[in-house]
Design an enzyme around this catalytic site. Structure first.
Site, PDB file in Angstrom:
ATOM      1  N   LYS A  66       0.804  -1.230   0.000  1.00 20.63           N
ATOM      2  CA  LYS A  66       0.000   0.000   0.000  1.00 20.63           C
ATOM      3  C   LYS A  66       0.834   1.277   0.000  1.00 20.63           C
ATOM      4  CE  LYS A  66      -4.361  -1.525   0.430  1.00 20.63           C
ATOM      5  NZ  LYS A  66      -5.502  -1.063  -0.370  1.00 20.63           N
ATOM      6  N   ASP A  92      -8.684  -0.463   6.398  1.00 15.74           N
ATOM      7  CA  ASP A  92      -8.776  -1.760   7.060  1.00 15.74           C
ATOM      8  C   ASP A  92      -7.435  -2.146   7.676  1.00 15.74           C
ATOM      9  OD1 ASP A  92     -11.479  -2.556   6.719  1.00 15.74           O
ATOM     10  OD2 ASP A  92     -11.086  -2.921   4.606  1.00 15.74           O
TER      11      ASP A  92
END
Length: 340
Positions: A66, A92
């Protein structure tokens, strides 16, 4: 829902990601390509020539891919900024930590909202990056709505990895950031004598990484690999959308694949997924847990969301996806073991 197969996707084309993204990542401290590990045992199991796993368990000091998207998007945001910012996001787990890490390194603030189901270990990791964390009593989609409201404050900017009408520029930069991962795969495969993979399995939450995969392989103007998206059965919004032929939201449930527990496809990703994905499948938590165990036994440390790619190709083959004996398969393991 069953496996969906869409053979026309192989002929669809799009524009490539900007060339400067990979060069930008190469300037970051600690940058190095993540491993592309060959696993002959999985090739035997699947009846193909070669299987490779792109291991994202250690990317720029964080346990997931990410940070590629977060760092590039924040770089673009700060290029036009005047003064300190608060970078706001919903997560998340891994995306929020990547935003928080990048904010800390660049001496800006971060405010991260987390939905229900995110474990205390993941929250503690975000807090350790110096971010403010707010828990939201609701699913990921609700956390995103709350984050967008928080980011309306002066000096705040939303750095979200999903898009909706009116909010697409920053998610687009995040998707561009992921292009480095696929460029690395191309170079690494070439070094091993492989021009192109025949199948790439991509875990999908809101679909941004899958959008990056489609962008990379469908911008070559030649038939590329089969692209398979994999989601949890408890949160299969991409599969549901492909089934019904329109972007749609689903009610999510509990899943160990926390990074994929998303109920609505990104509006930016949806046209790419609709036109460029060859196949989509959903897997159970048991499927993912087995894949985590099997990858670990082969020397690859993966969390449940990352191991979904192996679980997905197994499920797809069981439901009729045909693989040629000479095929090369690439599995994206998008995260390391999950903090709990």
């Amino acid at each position: 829902m069953p496996l969906i197969m869409r053979p026309a996707a192989r002929d669809w084309t799009c524009e490539p990601a900007p060339d400067e993204v990979r060069a930008f990542h190469a300037t970051l401290p600690g940058h190095a390509p993540t491993p592309l590990t060959e696993l002959p045992a999985l090739a035997v199991e699947l009846g193909v020539a070669r299987v490779f796993v792109k291991d994202e368990s250690a990317r720029l000091g964080l346990p997931a891919f990410k940070v590629l998207g977060a760092s590039w998007a924040i770089h673009r945001i700060l290029a036009a900024a005047d003064g300190p910012l608060t970078l706001v996001t919903a997560t998340d787990g891994n995306h929020g930590r990547a935003v928080a890490r990048t904010a800390r390194l660049l001496k800006h603030r971060a405010h991260v909202l987390v939905p229900q189901g995110v474990g205390p270990g993941a929250v503690d990791a975000i807090v350790a990056e110096g971010a403010r964390v707010t828990r939201v009593e609701g699913p990921f989609d609700e956390a995103v709505r709350r984050a967008a409201a928080v980011a309306d404050a002066p000096g705040a900017v939303l750095v979200q990895d999903t898009a909706w009408p009116g909010y697409e520029e920053i998610p687009g930069w995040i998707v561009e950031g992921y292009s480095t991962l696929f460029a690395e795969i191309g170079s690494q495969l070439a070094a091993k004598g492989v021009e192109l993979p025949d199948l790439v399995a991509v875990p999908a939450g809101v679909g941004s990484l899958a959008q990056a995969a489609v962008t990379h392989y469908r911008s070559r103007r030649i038939p590329g690999p089969c692209l398979l998206s994999v989601e949890p059965e408890a949160a299969s919004c991409v599969l549901a959308s492909l089934t019904h032929g329109r972007s749609m939201s689903v009610t999510t449930g509990d899943t160990i694949m926390a990074g994929l527990n998303c109920g609505t496809p990104s509006s930016l990703a949806w046209p790419f997924l609709r036109d460029g994905l060859d196949a989509a499948v959903a897997v159970t938590d048991a499927d993912s847990a087995r894949a985590v165990h099997d990858l670990a036994a082969l020397g690859v440390s993966s969390g449940p969301s990352g191991a979904a790619s192996l679980a997905g190709i197994r499920a797809a083959v069981a439901q009729g996806l045909a693989l040629e004996p000479g095929s090369t398969v690439v599995l994206l393991s998008t995260e390391g073991p999950t903090a709990t």
